[in-house]
Design a protein around this motif. Structure first.
Motif, PDB file in Angstrom:
ATOM      1  N   SER A  98      -9.753   8.974  -1.952  1.00  0.00           N
ATOM      2  CA  SER A  98      -9.207   7.715  -1.686  1.00  0.00           C
ATOM      3  C   SER A  98     -10.278   6.909  -0.551  1.00  0.00           C
ATOM      4  CB  SER A  98      -8.059   8.103  -0.697  1.00  0.00           C
ATOM      5  OG  SER A  98      -7.597   6.861  -0.111  1.00  0.00           O
ATOM      6  N   ASP A  99     -10.461   5.644  -0.650  1.00  0.00           N
ATOM      7  CA  ASP A  99     -11.318   4.898  -0.037  1.00  0.00           C
ATOM      8  C   ASP A  99     -10.882   4.937   1.650  1.00  0.00           C
ATOM      9  OD1 ASP A  99     -12.469   4.092  -2.338  1.00  0.00           O
ATOM     10  OD2 ASP A  99     -11.640   2.106  -2.484  1.00  0.00           O
ATOM     11  N   TRP A 100      -9.461   5.181   1.764  1.00  0.00           N
ATOM     12  CA  TRP A 100      -8.912   5.005   3.105  1.00  0.00           C
ATOM     13  C   TRP A 100      -8.246   6.639   3.361  1.00  0.00           C
ATOM     14  CZ3 TRP A 100      -9.240   1.574   7.193  1.00  0.00           C
ATOM     15  CH2 TRP A 100      -9.510   0.347   6.673  1.00  0.00           C
ATOM     16  N   GLN A 101      -8.605   7.333   4.240  1.00  0.00           N
ATOM     17  CA  GLN A 101      -8.194   8.600   4.571  1.00  0.00           C
ATOM     18  C   GLN A 101      -6.961   8.471   5.542  1.00  0.00           C
ATOM     19  OE1 GLN A 101      -8.869  11.356   2.901  1.00  0.00           O
ATOM     20  NE2 GLN A 101     -10.264  10.237   1.717  1.00  0.00           N
ATOM     21  N   VAL A 102      -5.752   8.991   5.154  1.00  0.00           N
ATOM     22  CA  VAL A 102      -4.927   9.139   6.230  1.00  0.00           C
ATOM     23  C   VAL A 102      -5.081  10.065   7.160  1.00  0.00           C
ATOM     24  CG1 VAL A 102      -2.292   9.439   6.616  1.00  0.00           C
ATOM     25  CG2 VAL A 102      -3.062   8.254   4.550  1.00  0.00           C
ATOM     26  N   GLN A 103      -5.144   9.743   8.529  1.00  0.00           N
ATOM     27  CA  GLN A 103      -5.577  10.675   9.571  1.00  0.00           C
ATOM     28  C   GLN A 103      -4.204  11.396  10.225  1.00  0.00           C
ATOM     29  OE1 GLN A 103      -8.731  11.442  10.346  1.00  0.00           O
ATOM     30  NE2 GLN A 103      -9.035  10.169   8.639  1.00  0.00           N
ATOM     31  N   GLU A 104      -3.131  10.613  10.315  1.00  0.00           N
ATOM     32  CA  GLU A 104      -1.730  11.136  10.760  1.00  0.00           C
ATOM     33  C   GLU A 104      -0.732  10.032  10.116  1.00  0.00           C
ATOM     34  OE1 GLU A 104      -1.814  10.992  14.886  1.00  0.00           O
ATOM     35  OE2 GLU A 104      -2.178   8.832  15.212  1.00  0.00           O
ATOM     36  N   ALA A 131      -3.126   8.158  -1.769  1.00  0.00           N
ATOM     37  CA  ALA A 131      -4.738   7.237  -2.292  1.00  0.00           C
ATOM     38  C   ALA A 131      -4.505   5.796  -2.138  1.00  0.00           C
ATOM     39  CB  ALA A 131      -5.213   7.989  -3.573  1.00  0.00           C
ATOM     40  N   ILE A 132      -5.523   5.436  -1.058  1.00  0.00           N
ATOM     41  CA  ILE A 132      -5.386   4.041  -0.863  1.00  0.00           C
ATOM     42  C   ILE A 132      -6.743   3.310  -0.932  1.00  0.00           C
ATOM     43  CG2 ILE A 132      -4.788   2.527   1.161  1.00  0.00           C
ATOM     44  CD1 ILE A 132      -3.312   4.669   2.454  1.00  0.00           C
ATOM     45  N   ALA A 133      -6.784   2.208  -1.667  1.00  0.00           N
ATOM     46  CA  ALA A 133      -7.992   1.100  -1.799  1.00  0.00           C
ATOM     47  C   ALA A 133      -7.447  -0.168  -1.276  1.00  0.00           C
ATOM     48  CB  ALA A 133      -8.440   1.115  -3.376  1.00  0.00           C
ATOM     49  N   PHE A 134      -8.102  -0.703  -0.222  1.00  0.00           N
ATOM     50  CA  PHE A 134      -7.831  -2.009   0.288  1.00  0.00           C
ATOM     51  C   PHE A 134      -9.012  -2.513   0.904  1.00  0.00           C
ATOM     52  CE2 PHE A 134      -6.503  -4.382   3.978  1.00  0.00           C
ATOM     53  CZ  PHE A 134      -5.603  -5.077   3.519  1.00  0.00           C
ATOM     54  N   PRO A 191      -4.095 -14.909   0.753  1.00  0.00           N
ATOM     55  CA  PRO A 191      -2.764 -14.406   0.074  1.00  0.00           C
ATOM     56  C   PRO A 191      -3.267 -14.012  -1.330  1.00  0.00           C
ATOM     57  CG  PRO A 191      -2.058 -16.025   1.408  1.00  0.00           C
ATOM     58  CD  PRO A 191      -3.324 -16.512   1.246  1.00  0.00           C
ATOM     59  N   GLY A 192      -2.976 -12.587  -1.731  1.00  0.00           N
ATOM     60  CA  GLY A 192      -3.119 -12.197  -2.932  1.00  0.00           C
ATOM     61  C   GLY A 192      -3.307 -10.701  -2.857  1.00  0.00           C
ATOM     62  N   LEU A 193      -3.720 -10.098  -4.201  1.00  0.00           N
ATOM     63  CA  LEU A 193      -4.026  -8.936  -4.349  1.00  0.00           C
ATOM     64  C   LEU A 193      -5.293  -8.446  -3.561  1.00  0.00           C
ATOM     65  CD1 LEU A 193      -3.260  -6.215  -6.175  1.00  0.00           C
ATOM     66  CD2 LEU A 193      -5.283  -6.820  -7.548  1.00  0.00           C
ATOM     67  N   ALA A 194      -4.592  -7.231  -2.721  1.00  0.00           N
ATOM     68  CA  ALA A 194      -5.594  -6.663  -1.632  1.00  0.00           C
ATOM     69  C   ALA A 194      -6.016  -5.176  -1.901  1.00  0.00           C
ATOM     70  CB  ALA A 194      -4.937  -6.781  -0.262  1.00  0.00           C
ATOM     71  N   GLY A 195      -5.371  -4.638  -2.894  1.00  0.00           N
ATOM     72  CA  GLY A 195      -5.587  -3.221  -3.121  1.00  0.00           C
ATOM     73  C   GLY A 195      -4.515  -2.428  -3.883  1.00  0.00           C
ATOM     74  N   SER A 196      -4.568  -0.972  -3.684  1.00  0.00           N
ATOM     75  CA  SER A 196      -3.734  -0.278  -4.274  1.00  0.00           C
ATOM     76  C   SER A 196      -3.298   1.058  -3.649  1.00  0.00           C
ATOM     77  CB  SER A 196      -4.000   0.030  -5.830  1.00  0.00           C
ATOM     78  OG  SER A 196      -5.363   0.857  -5.846  1.00  0.00           O
ATOM     79  N   ALA A 197      -2.251   1.596  -3.981  1.00  0.00           N
ATOM     80  CA  ALA A 197      -1.832   2.758  -3.213  1.00  0.00           C
ATOM     81  C   ALA A 197      -1.085   3.683  -4.358  1.00  0.00           C
ATOM     82  CB  ALA A 197      -1.001   2.484  -2.065  1.00  0.00           C
ATOM     83  N   GLU A 198      -1.349   4.908  -4.122  1.00  0.00           N
ATOM     84  CA  GLU A 198      -0.465   5.932  -4.754  1.00  0.00           C
ATOM     85  C   GLU A 198      -0.327   7.051  -4.040  1.00  0.00           C
ATOM     86  OE1 GLU A 198      -0.818   8.712  -8.929  1.00  0.00           O
ATOM     87  OE2 GLU A 198      -2.360   7.264  -8.459  1.00  0.00           O
ATOM     88  N   VAL A 199       1.041   7.258  -3.944  1.00  0.00           N
ATOM     89  CA  VAL A 199       1.823   8.188  -2.950  1.00  0.00           C
ATOM     90  C   VAL A 199       2.451   9.220  -3.699  1.00  0.00           C
ATOM     91  CG1 VAL A 199       3.237   8.473  -1.031  1.00  0.00           C
ATOM     92  CG2 VAL A 199       2.031   6.300  -1.151  1.00  0.00           C
ATOM     93  N   MET A 200       1.958  10.538  -3.529  1.00  0.00           N
ATOM     94  CA  MET A 200       2.709  11.496  -4.048  1.00  0.00           C
ATOM     95  C   MET A 200       3.464  12.437  -2.950  1.00  0.00           C
ATOM     96  SD  MET A 200       2.187  11.636  -7.264  1.00  0.00           S
ATOM     97  CE  MET A 200       2.684  13.352  -7.747  1.00  0.00           C
TER      98      MET A 200
END
Length: 408
Positions: free
Chosen positions: A249-255, A279-282, A288-297
């Motif tokens: 992921s481009d962004w890592q969830v810390q908490e 998994a976050i891309a931002f 205003p408009g598309l800024a990224g994507s996220a997939e949460v499992m």
């Protein structure tokens, strides 16, 4: 009949406390027993549950808790009254072993009458669940947090102390009957309503040893409970986990927390998933408009939902055995007023397009996200055996709070 005790007889207040306590105990115990049997079936994910089953268990548990709280306050009043009164002497004081046993059992009863309802009350306050106490003073206790571990601990203590109370009651009743039938003395008669002609008890000295013996019995009960595993608690997530693959992921969830809130018999019950990945891309757009994507499992068996965690895993609800994961695959948009995650949410074998509004606090490479949306459980065939909101509300509020940092 005097209102107060004498050395040879019990006063009317003591008799009232005694028989009121007996009535309350003999009401609370069967209510709890029957409600617990129904609850075992409800919490078993393999047993189909109807709204009537849940409503009946809730009514019985509410009555049990309400009577139990009444026992607590009546017991406190009874104990304070007893300490202010002359203690009638034992008619069999010359039989030292029997007198010692009788006083030990009395101490066990007094302590149990406080410990049993108190542990049940703390369990109620600490647990996320249903079946409220039927009074206007609220359901929580000061300094008692909502805690699954505390709820499990006090549930175990409550169970052990109930058995201690039951054993003490059996011994107390057996002793009274022995006095009445075998010894044919006035021990039982002087506790009955009205005036009872009782002989003057022999001179005697009350020792503190029976009280310490009762303490030793409670210690033995706790040790025995520990030895049989009464305190070995395992959450549903501990025993039935689902392994999630690591994500890049481009962004890592810390908490963060992923929580849901349902309405059980009109009362909110909140729980959260302990295992999930994102998994976050931002990239913050200028317009205003598309800024990224996220997939949460999400690992469904990792859900902790108070007293209904096991039930939630059943075939009529999440059916975690067949559908162990849920997925939210979304595009992230910046809007005129904030941010939204838009995409399909898949739970069980159903997929529904949803929109999750969220706030974003972006400071350099650190992002804090808070969002909430409301789902309808029926859209995912969850709880179809409960097609009305009488026991389980349709609305499920999903809350997301996380802090993430940009990967290098």
């Amino acid at each position: 009949m005097s209102a107060t005790n004498t050395f040879s007889s019990y006063g009317s207040f003591t008799k009232t406390f005694h028989w009121l306590t007996a009535l309350l105990i003999l009401t609370a115990l069967p209510l709890g027993w029957i409600a617990n049997d129904i609850a075992h079936a409800i919490y078993d994910p393999t047993v189909p549950t109807t709204e009537d089953d849940i409503a009946r268990a809730a009514r019985l548990f509410s009555m049990h808790k309400t009577v139990g709280i009444t026992v607590f306050f009546v017991a406190l009043a009874r104990i304070l009254w007893a300490f202010s009164q002359t203690k009638p002497g034992l008619l069999n004081a010359d039989n030292k072993p029997e007198a010692f046993a009788a006083e030990t059992v009395h101490w066990l009863l007094y302590g149990s009458l406080v410990l049993v309802p108190l542990t049940g009350w703390v369990h109620h306050a600490a647990a996320e669940g249903f079946a409220p106490i039927l009074w206007p003073f609220g359901q929580n206790l000061p300094f008692v947090p909502k805690s699954a571990h505390l709820a499990e601990l006090t549930a175990s203590l409550h169970w052990l102390f109930v058995w201690t109370l039951a054993g003490s009651l059996v011994l107390h009743i057996a002793g009274a009957l022995k006095h009445h039938v075998v010894d044919k003395d006035s021990t039982l008669r002087r506790m009955l309503p009205g005036n009872a002609k009782a002989p003057e008890p022999p001179a005697q000295h009350h020792s503190a040893i029976p009280a310490f013996t009762a303490l030793a019995v409670w210690g033995a009960v706790l040790i025995s409970g520990w030895s049989i595993g009464a305190f070995d608690h395992h959450s549903h997530a501990d025993t039935d986990t689902t392994e999630l693959a690591e994500v890049q992921s481009d962004w890592q969830v810390q908490e963060g927390t992923l929580a849901i809130t349902i309405a059980q018999l009109g009362s909110p019950v909140t729980g959260q998933f302990e295992e999930w990945t994102a998994a976050i891309a931002f990239d913050e757009p200028e317009q205003p408009g598309l800024a990224g994507s996220a997939e949460v499992m999400i690992a469904i068996p990792s859900l902790s939902l108070g007293t209904v965690s096991g039930q939630a895993m059943g075939a009529d609800f999440f059916d975690s055995a067949q559908f162990p994961t849920a997925q939210f695959k979304a595009d992230l948009y910046k809007t005129e007023t904030g941010y939204e995650a838009r995409g399909p949410l898949s739970i069980r074998d159903k997929s529904v397009d949803v929109i999750l509004p969220f706030t974003l606090d972006l400071e350099g490479d650190r992002a804090t996200v808070n969002g909430q949306l409301e789902l309808n459980r029926m859209d995912f065939d969850i709880g179809t055996s409960q097609p009305t909101e009488e026991s389980l509300g349709f609305a499920v509020v999903v809350s997301v709070d996380l802090t993430a940092t940009r990967g290098e």
